[in-house]
Design a protein around this motif. Structure first.
Motif, PDB file in Angstrom:
ATOM      1  N   TYR A  57      23.827 -79.427  48.166  1.00 15.41           N
ATOM      2  CA  TYR A  57      23.529 -80.703  47.522  1.00 15.41           C
ATOM      3  C   TYR A  57      24.744 -81.614  47.597  1.00 15.41           C
ATOM      4  O   TYR A  57      25.878 -81.180  47.850  1.00 15.41           O
ATOM      5  CB  TYR A  57      23.117 -80.495  46.062  1.00 15.41           C
ATOM      6  CG  TYR A  57      24.004 -79.542  45.298  1.00 15.41           C
ATOM      7  CD1 TYR A  57      25.138 -79.979  44.652  1.00 15.41           C
ATOM      8  CD2 TYR A  57      23.691 -78.182  45.266  1.00 15.41           C
ATOM      9  CE1 TYR A  57      25.953 -79.096  43.966  1.00 15.41           C
ATOM     10  CE2 TYR A  57      24.502 -77.291  44.588  1.00 15.41           C
ATOM     11  CZ  TYR A  57      25.636 -77.756  43.941  1.00 15.41           C
ATOM     12  OH  TYR A  57      26.448 -76.875  43.275  1.00 15.41           O
ATOM     13  N   ASP A  58      24.493 -82.896  47.342  1.00 16.09           N
ATOM     14  CA  ASP A  58      25.530 -83.906  47.439  1.00 16.09           C
ATOM     15  C   ASP A  58      25.075 -85.123  46.644  1.00 16.09           C
ATOM     16  O   ASP A  58      23.951 -85.598  46.824  1.00 16.09           O
ATOM     17  CB  ASP A  58      25.748 -84.277  48.913  1.00 16.09           C
ATOM     18  CG  ASP A  58      26.982 -85.125  49.129  1.00 16.09           C
ATOM     19  OD1 ASP A  58      27.904 -85.030  48.315  1.00 16.09           O
ATOM     20  OD2 ASP A  58      27.011 -85.876  50.123  1.00 16.09           O
ATOM     21  N   ARG A  61      27.437 -89.242  39.633  1.00 15.12           N
ATOM     22  CA  ARG A  61      27.902 -87.945  39.155  1.00 15.12           C
ATOM     23  C   ARG A  61      28.160 -87.973  37.650  1.00 15.12           C
ATOM     24  O   ARG A  61      28.413 -89.020  37.068  1.00 15.12           O
ATOM     25  CB  ARG A  61      29.176 -87.542  39.911  1.00 15.12           C
ATOM     26  CG  ARG A  61      28.930 -87.309  41.395  1.00 15.12           C
ATOM     27  CD  ARG A  61      30.212 -87.171  42.184  1.00 15.12           C
ATOM     28  NE  ARG A  61      29.916 -87.112  43.622  1.00 15.12           N
ATOM     29  CZ  ARG A  61      30.837 -87.233  44.564  1.00 15.12           C
ATOM     30  NH1 ARG A  61      32.107 -87.424  44.241  1.00 15.12           N
ATOM     31  NH2 ARG A  61      30.476 -87.175  45.849  1.00 15.12           N
ATOM     32  N   ALA A 104      22.328 -83.358  39.473  1.00 17.72           N
ATOM     33  CA  ALA A 104      22.380 -82.227  40.398  1.00 17.72           C
ATOM     34  C   ALA A 104      21.833 -80.962  39.738  1.00 17.72           C
ATOM     35  O   ALA A 104      21.068 -80.207  40.359  1.00 17.72           O
ATOM     36  CB  ALA A 104      23.815 -81.991  40.879  1.00 17.72           C
ATOM     37  N   VAL A 124      29.964 -72.374  47.202  1.00 13.24           N
ATOM     38  CA  VAL A 124      30.770 -73.451  46.629  1.00 13.24           C
ATOM     39  C   VAL A 124      32.248 -73.150  46.852  1.00 13.24           C
ATOM     40  O   VAL A 124      32.692 -72.004  46.718  1.00 13.24           O
ATOM     41  CB  VAL A 124      30.487 -73.590  45.111  1.00 13.24           C
ATOM     42  CG1 VAL A 124      31.292 -74.732  44.523  1.00 13.24           C
ATOM     43  CG2 VAL A 124      28.999 -73.787  44.863  1.00 13.24           C
ATOM     44  N   ASN A 181      36.101 -76.633  43.771  1.00 13.52           N
ATOM     45  CA  ASN A 181      35.092 -77.639  43.411  1.00 13.52           C
ATOM     46  C   ASN A 181      34.507 -77.295  42.037  1.00 13.52           C
ATOM     47  O   ASN A 181      33.422 -76.740  41.924  1.00 13.52           O
ATOM     48  CB  ASN A 181      33.999 -77.675  44.478  1.00 13.52           C
ATOM     49  CG  ASN A 181      33.067 -78.870  44.309  1.00 13.52           C
ATOM     50  OD1 ASN A 181      33.004 -79.479  43.245  1.00 13.52           O
ATOM     51  ND2 ASN A 181      32.331 -79.191  45.369  1.00 13.52           N
ATOM     52  N   SER A 207      30.903 -78.679  41.063  1.00 12.83           N
ATOM     53  CA  SER A 207      29.801 -77.984  41.713  1.00 12.83           C
ATOM     54  C   SER A 207      29.616 -76.578  41.152  1.00 12.83           C
ATOM     55  O   SER A 207      28.486 -76.093  41.013  1.00 12.83           O
ATOM     56  CB  SER A 207      30.040 -77.931  43.220  1.00 12.83           C
ATOM     57  OG  SER A 207      28.893 -77.462  43.899  1.00 12.83           O
TER      58      SER A 207
END
Length: 361
Positions: free
Chosen positions: A293-294, A300, A305, A329, A333, A336
């Motif tokens: 995902y992005d 954000r 997400a 991941v 990060n 995430s």
């Protein structure tokens, strides 16, 4: 956003009327339409019927079934003089104009009922289906009447990249479309005896619509386009564009699976795209499927997400072919890592700073 598809409907209808307008003096009822069981007249009436039906679905926002009406040409059962072949073409022109108008005026996010295969389609899908009906059945009629007909390659490609995502592209889009619908042969490919087109899949969460990406959308995104979406921040994120490029390659290799591809995440309250999520490929023999995902920077920190990951993972684990959803991941990060943890994933291993998480059914 500009409605893609209306101009294609108009171009396809104009080509149909131009080709068949030269042979309106022939006996359309006495000639079988290509490989169909219908005669040429019945096939022409079917084109008009489909065009108005698709326009009706969009205009009426039908959700559960086809709107219960049908088109009847003069003379069928009302005592008027029967419509001649020129009259049939006039009806095709009119119903085509109605579908084009419906495509132009229907909001981008609207989906209406169509059975294949997910029980809904958007305006671009209905446009592609309308163009397909016109191109293919004009071909059938032309074949039955012994005249030549070949539409522009761009129209055939428009159809293939919207509603035939599993069909590997060929050197000639028109020949590929004919092959994909059981109307011709392609070197190195087995004849098609049964076929059905496919609109893009859609999933919904509390605040988002997860819209499956077509090959056409993937190609546009991979080339720095907007894919037909208004993006928070003005553009898709780099990861989305990279994922779209992978999908384009899958399509070119005949390995594109709509359900197991990329989904654009669209906020329902303002119809703006906030990111993308999707599977790297179809499930493997062990029932494992990897997800990524992005999000664009401006979206954000709002839980989008996590919400989308829960929705798409839950759907995946409901499929017979899936036992485990995997997410990889980077150790650094942290956002995430938080997303996968909140979605219920559990870390199972680490390799070179890359953490593998799993969610099992």
């Amino acid at each position: 956003m500009r409605a893609v598809g209306a101009e294609q409907v108009e171009e396809a209808v104009a080509g149909c009327v131009a080709a068949l307008g030269a042979v309106t003096d022939r006996d359309w009822r006495g000639a079988a339409a290509g490989r169909l069981e219908w005669d040429c007249r019945r096939t022409a009436e079917h084109i008009a019927s489909d065009l108005i039906a698709y326009a009706g679905q969009l205009a009426g926002r039908a959700q559960d079934a086809y709107t219960p009406f049908e088109i009847t040409l003069d003379g069928s059962d009302d005592g008027l003089d029967p419509a001649d072949n020129e009259g049939v073409l006039q009806v095709i022109t009119t119903t085509g104009a109605l579908l084009a108008a419906a495509v132009r005026t229907t909001p981008r996010a609207v989906r209406a009922f169509h059975p294949y295969p997910f029980r809904h389609a958007n305006r671009e899908g209905f446009a592609a289906m309308g163009v397909a009906e016109v191109l293919l059945h004009t071909h059938d009629i032309a074949e039955g009447l012994g005249i030549g007909y070949e539409p522009p390659a761009e129209l055939a490609s428009f159809v293939l990249t919207r509603i035939f995502p599993r069909v590997r592209p060929g050197a000639t889009p028109w020949r590929t479309l004919l092959w994909a619908t059981g109307r011709g042969d392609l070197p190195g490919r087995e004849p098609v005896t049964a076929w059905r087109w496919s609109n893009n899949p859609v999933h919904r969460s509390q605040r988002l619509t997860l819209e499956g990406v077509t090959p056409a959308t993937a190609a546009d995104l991979s080339l720095a386009g907007d894919g037909g979406y208004e993006w928070v921040g003005g553009a898709a994120a780099d990861g989305t564009r990279e994922g779209a490029g992978i999908m384009v390659k899958q399509y070119e290799e005949g390995e594109f699976h709509p359900e197991w591809g990329m989904y654009v995440l669209v906020r329902r309250d303002d119809d703006r795209a906030v990111g993308a999520m999707g599977f790297h490929a179809a499930p493997d023999a062990d029932g494992r499927v990897e997800i990524g995902y992005d999000l664009v920077a401006g979206a954000r920190g709002h839980g989008y997400a996590t919400e989308a990951l829960r929705t798409l993972s839950r759907w995946a684990l409901e499929q017979d072919a899936v036992r485990t959803v995997v997410a990889v991941v980077e150790r650094g990060n942290e956002p995430s890592r938080g997303v996968v943890a909140r979605a219920g994933f559990v870390q199972v291993c680490e390799d070179g700073g890359r953490l593998t998480y799993e969610l099992r059914g």
